[in-house]
Design a protein around this motif. Structure first.
Motif, PDB file in Angstrom:
ATOM      1  N   PHE A  87       0.827  -1.208   0.000  1.00 39.36           N
ATOM      2  CA  PHE A  87       0.000   0.000   0.000  1.00 39.36           C
ATOM      3  C   PHE A  87       0.859   1.255   0.000  1.00 39.36           C
ATOM      4  O   PHE A  87       0.599   2.206  -0.744  1.00 39.36           O
ATOM      5  N   LEU A  88       1.908   1.268   0.820  1.00 40.03           N
ATOM      6  CA  LEU A  88       2.791   2.441   0.853  1.00 40.03           C
ATOM      7  C   LEU A  88       3.521   2.607  -0.480  1.00 40.03           C
ATOM      8  O   LEU A  88       3.768   3.731  -0.923  1.00 40.03           O
ATOM      9  N   TRP A  89       3.868   1.501  -1.136  1.00 44.64           N
ATOM     10  CA  TRP A  89       4.521   1.585  -2.443  1.00 44.64           C
ATOM     11  C   TRP A  89       3.586   2.203  -3.481  1.00 44.64           C
ATOM     12  O   TRP A  89       4.011   3.025  -4.296  1.00 44.64           O
ATOM     13  N   THR A  90       2.296   1.841  -3.427  1.00 42.11           N
ATOM     14  CA  THR A  90       1.358   2.442  -4.377  1.00 42.11           C
ATOM     15  C   THR A  90       1.161   3.923  -4.101  1.00 42.11           C
ATOM     16  O   THR A  90       0.965   4.699  -5.028  1.00 42.11           O
ATOM     17  N   LEU A  91       1.213   4.316  -2.834  1.00 37.19           N
ATOM     18  CA  LEU A  91       1.103   5.748  -2.523  1.00 37.19           C
ATOM     19  C   LEU A  91       2.299   6.514  -3.050  1.00 37.19           C
ATOM     20  O   LEU A  91       2.170   7.610  -3.591  1.00 37.19           O
ATOM     21  N   ARG A  92       3.497   5.956  -2.920  1.00 40.91           N
ATOM     22  CA  ARG A  92       4.709   6.649  -3.378  1.00 40.91           C
ATOM     23  C   ARG A  92       4.818   6.699  -4.890  1.00 40.91           C
ATOM     24  O   ARG A  92       5.460   7.579  -5.434  1.00 40.91           O
ATOM     25  N   SER A  93       4.221   5.725  -5.584  1.00 37.17           N
ATOM     26  CA  SER A  93       4.311   5.712  -7.046  1.00 37.17           C
ATOM     27  C   SER A  93       3.135   6.438  -7.691  1.00 37.17           C
ATOM     28  O   SER A  93       2.898   6.269  -8.883  1.00 37.17           O
ATOM     29  N   ASN A  94       2.401   7.239  -6.913  1.00 31.38           N
ATOM     30  CA  ASN A  94       1.328   8.112  -7.407  1.00 31.38           C
ATOM     31  C   ASN A  94       0.217   7.351  -8.120  1.00 31.38           C
ATOM     32  O   ASN A  94      -0.281   7.769  -9.148  1.00 31.38           O
ATOM     33  N   TYR A 122      -2.767   6.908  -7.002  1.00 36.62           N
ATOM     34  CA  TYR A 122      -4.078   7.458  -6.674  1.00 36.62           C
ATOM     35  C   TYR A 122      -4.188   8.944  -6.999  1.00 36.62           C
ATOM     36  O   TYR A 122      -5.136   9.582  -6.576  1.00 36.62           O
ATOM     37  N   ASP A 123      -3.268   9.486  -7.772  1.00 35.27           N
ATOM     38  CA  ASP A 123      -3.300  10.914  -8.056  1.00 35.27           C
ATOM     39  C   ASP A 123      -4.386  11.296  -9.043  1.00 35.27           C
ATOM     40  O   ASP A 123      -5.048  12.302  -8.896  1.00 35.27           O
ATOM     41  N   ASP A 124      -4.585  10.503 -10.093  1.00 37.06           N
ATOM     42  CA  ASP A 124      -5.535  10.854 -11.144  1.00 37.06           C
ATOM     43  C   ASP A 124      -6.555   9.722 -11.297  1.00 37.06           C
ATOM     44  O   ASP A 124      -6.482   8.934 -12.222  1.00 37.06           O
ATOM     45  N   LEU A 125      -7.524   9.682 -10.408  1.00 37.95           N
ATOM     46  CA  LEU A 125      -8.498   8.594 -10.447  1.00 37.95           C
ATOM     47  C   LEU A 125      -9.505   8.773 -11.580  1.00 37.95           C
ATOM     48  O   LEU A 125      -9.984   7.803 -12.154  1.00 37.95           O
ATOM     49  N   ASP A 126      -9.848   9.997 -11.930  1.00 36.66           N
ATOM     50  CA  ASP A 126     -10.828  10.232 -12.980  1.00 36.66           C
ATOM     51  C   ASP A 126     -10.212  10.150 -14.375  1.00 36.66           C
ATOM     52  O   ASP A 126     -10.905   9.849 -15.338  1.00 36.66           O
TER      53      ASP A 126
END
Length: 52
Positions: A22-29, A31-35
């Motif tokens: 989960f932390l790796w997915t946060l650092r690799s952005n 969730y930045d552009d969900l739309d």
């Protein structure tokens, strides 16, 4: 009861791996552009994105 000696560390390790993922997915952005991804699927634009 001896099974708990084995299962508790295994569950802690699996929980740690899930938290690390989960932390790796946060650092690799992730969730930045969900739309944006949802709109790109619906778009009928076949031109490739410009190369960097």
């Amino acid at each position: 009861m001896n099974v708990l000696v084995f299962l508790i560390p295994v569950s802690l390790i699996l929980g740690g791996l899930g938290l690390a993922a989960f932390l790796w997915t946060l650092r690799s952005n992730q969730y930045d552009d969900l739309d944006g991804d949802a709109w790109r699927i619906l778009s009928d634009d076949d031109t490739p994105p410009p190369s960097r």
